[in-house]
Design an enzyme around this catalytic site. Structure first.
Site, PDB file in Angstrom:
ATOM      1  N   THR A 257     -16.821 -37.874   6.237  1.00  0.00           N
ATOM      2  CA  THR A 257     -15.513 -38.410   5.870  1.00  0.00           C
ATOM      3  C   THR A 257     -15.726 -39.709   5.109  1.00  0.00           C
ATOM      4  OG1 THR A 257     -14.401 -37.394   7.743  1.00  0.00           O
ATOM      5  CG2 THR A 257     -13.285 -39.246   6.745  1.00  0.00           C
ATOM      6  N   PHE A 259     -14.104 -43.184   3.920  1.00  0.00           N
ATOM      7  CA  PHE A 259     -13.057 -44.150   4.248  1.00  0.00           C
ATOM      8  C   PHE A 259     -13.021 -45.216   3.154  1.00  0.00           C
ATOM      9  CE2 PHE A 259     -14.498 -42.325   8.171  1.00  0.00           C
ATOM     10  CZ  PHE A 259     -13.374 -42.246   8.979  1.00  0.00           C
TER      11      PHE A 259
END
Ligand SMILES: O=C(O)C(=O)C[C@]1(C(=O)O)C=C[C@@H](O)C=C1
Length: 360
Positions: A257, A259
Site C-alpha cells: 500500500t 501512503f
C-alpha cells in the site's frame, strides 16, 4: 585470549555512556535550532535535511553497521530531536495498530504525537484545522487499486503532498483462539476484505464478511466475541490480545500500500528537488474527442515519464472525469516545468497536489 562476556559488557556499557553524552549534546543543539526556528517561523520538520543527514552518514560509514541500520537509527535520533523542537502531531486512520499508523511511524519515527482519526475525512480535517501538523493517508494498493475517498478528498483540499511511504501489507486472521473453527463473522476495512477475498472464499466460505471503519477496529471488535475474527496487522493483534489464526492471508504475497503525507503549505512548503522526485497532479479536460490524448502529448514531447494515471468521475452527470497523474521529476527541472506549462494550458481544471521525494 578472547574477552569474556562480562568483560565485553563492561566495554559496551562504557561506549553507551559516551553515546548518551554525545546524543545529549545533539539534543541540546536541536533545542537551540528550535529556538531559532520559533523566531523566524520556519518549518520544524525538514525531511530534505533529514535525508541529507542520513545520506552523509551512510557515505561516511566505514564500520560494521549496515547502511540500512544507520538510516533506521538516525531516523529515530532525529525524530526524538525534532520532538524537542516542537511536538509534531500526525493524524491517521486509527485506532492504534492500523497500517496507517505504521506508515506514519515509518515516515516520522516514533517521537510523534498520535492523532488517530475515525475516517479519512477526519484526517484531512485535523491537518486543515490545525489539530495536527500532518496527515497520513493511503492512496493505492497493489492488489485493489486506488483508495477512492483519499483521491476525492485531495481534489478540494488546501493540503499538499510532501512525502510518500510504500508498505508491504501482510494481513493476518486474528481472533481470541488460534483456530479457524466456528468463525461466523470476519470484520475488516473493505479494502482488506477485498485483498483477502480468495482466501476467505476458500477457507471460510460460510462466514459473513462485515465491513468496519478500519482493520484495527475489526480486531478490537473480534476481541469481544469468540465467533468473530478480524483481518489486521500483527501489531493490531498484540494491541487487542488476539491470536493469529492464520498468517498472511492476503491474496497477493507482495501486497503493498502506498501512503502519502499531507500538510498545509504553511507547515511545510513543497520540498526542493532531491534527484528522485514525483509530482502529483489532478486535471480535467473538455469532454471532446481526442482531449485526453492531447493532454498527454506534452509529456512525451518533453520526455517526462508518467508513473500513474487514474480517473475519477467528476460527479457532474455529464460523463466527465478528473485524472490523477503522477510524473517523474520536480518542477524545478526545466523539462518538467515545460511539460507542466503545456499540459496546464490544455486543461479545464489543473491542480498540483504536491511534489515530493520518491519512497525508497
Ligand atoms: O536541521 C534542522 O532543521 C533541524 O531541525 C535538526 C534536525 C536534526 O535532528 O538533525 C531535526 C529536525 C528536522 O526535521 C531536521 C533535522
Amino acid at each position: 585470549m578472547a574477552r569474556t562476556l562480562p568483560e565485553l559488557r563492561v566495554l559496551i556499557d562504557a561506549v553507551d555512556q559516551e553515546l548518551l553524552t554525545l546524543l545529549s549534546r545533539r539534543a541540546a543543539l536541536a533545542n537551540e535550532v528550535g529556538e531559532v526556528k520559533k523566531l523566524d517561523g520556519s518549518a520544524v520538520f525538514r525531511p530534505d535535511r533529514e535525508a541529507q543527514v542520513i545520506a552523509n552518514l551512510q557515505q561516511a560509514n566505514q564500520g560494521a553497521l549496515k547502511s540500512e541500520s544507520v538510516a533506521v537509527i538516525w531516523r529515530e535520533i532525529m525524530s526524538a530531536c525534532r520532538a524537542l523542537e516542537a511536538p509534531q502531531r500526525v493524524a491517521y486512520l486509527g485506532p492504534k495498530g492500523t497500517f496507517s499508523e505504521e506508515a506514519a511511524l515509518r515516515f516520522f519515527g516514533s517521537s510523534i504525537t498520535h492523532v488517530p482519526c475515525a475516517n479519512f475525512d477526519e484526517v484531512f480535517h485535523a491537518a486543515t484545522a490545525g489539530s495536527a501538523e500532518f496527515g497520513v493517508i493511503p492512496v493505492e494498493n497493489s492488489t485493489e487499486g486506488v483508495v477512492t475517498r483519499s483521491l476525492d478528498l485531495l481534489l478540494n483540499s488546501p493540503l499538499h503532498i510532501v512525502g510518500e511511504i510504500s508498505l508491504l501489507v501482510r494481513h493476518h486472521l486474528l481472533r481470541s483462539t488460534a483456530s479457524l473453527e466456528g468463525i461466523e463473522v470476519v470484520l475488516a476495512h473493505p479494502q482488506a476484505l477485498a485483498q483477502c477475498q480468495q482466501w476467505l472464499t476458500t477457507h471460510l466460505p460460510h462466514a459473513e464478511r462485515r465491513a468496519v471503519s478500519s482493520n484495527a477496529e475489526g480486531a478490537r471488535l473480534a476481541a469481544s466475541n469468540p465467533a468473530w475474527a478480524g483481518i489486521a496487522s500483527e501489531r493490531a493483534g498484540s494491541e487487542f490480545g488476539l491470536h493469529i489464526a492464520s498468517h498472511a492471508i492476503q491474496d497477493e504475497a507482495f501486497n503493498r500500500t502506498r501512503f502519502v503525507v499531507v500538510c498545509l503549505p504553511s507547515v511545510l512548503p513543497a520540498p526542493e528537488a532531491s534527484g528522485k522526485d514525483c509530482t502529483s497532479l489532478v486535471v480535467s479536460v473538455p469532454n471532446k474527442p481526442g482531449a485526453v490524448h492531447d493532454m498527454l502529448v506534452p509529456l512525451k514531447l518533453h520526455g517526462v515519464s508518467m508513473t500513474r494515471f487514474e480517473s475519477r468521475p467528476a460527479r457532474s452527470g455529464q460523463w466527465e472525469y478528473y485524472f490523477y497523474i503522477d510524473l517523474q521529476g520536480h518542477p524545478s527541472q526545466p523539462h518538467v516545468a515545460a511539460a507542466l506549462k503545456d499540459l496546464s494550458s490544455l486543461c479545464a481544471f489543473y491542480k498540483v497536489l504536491g511534489t515530493y521525494p520518491l519512497a525508497d
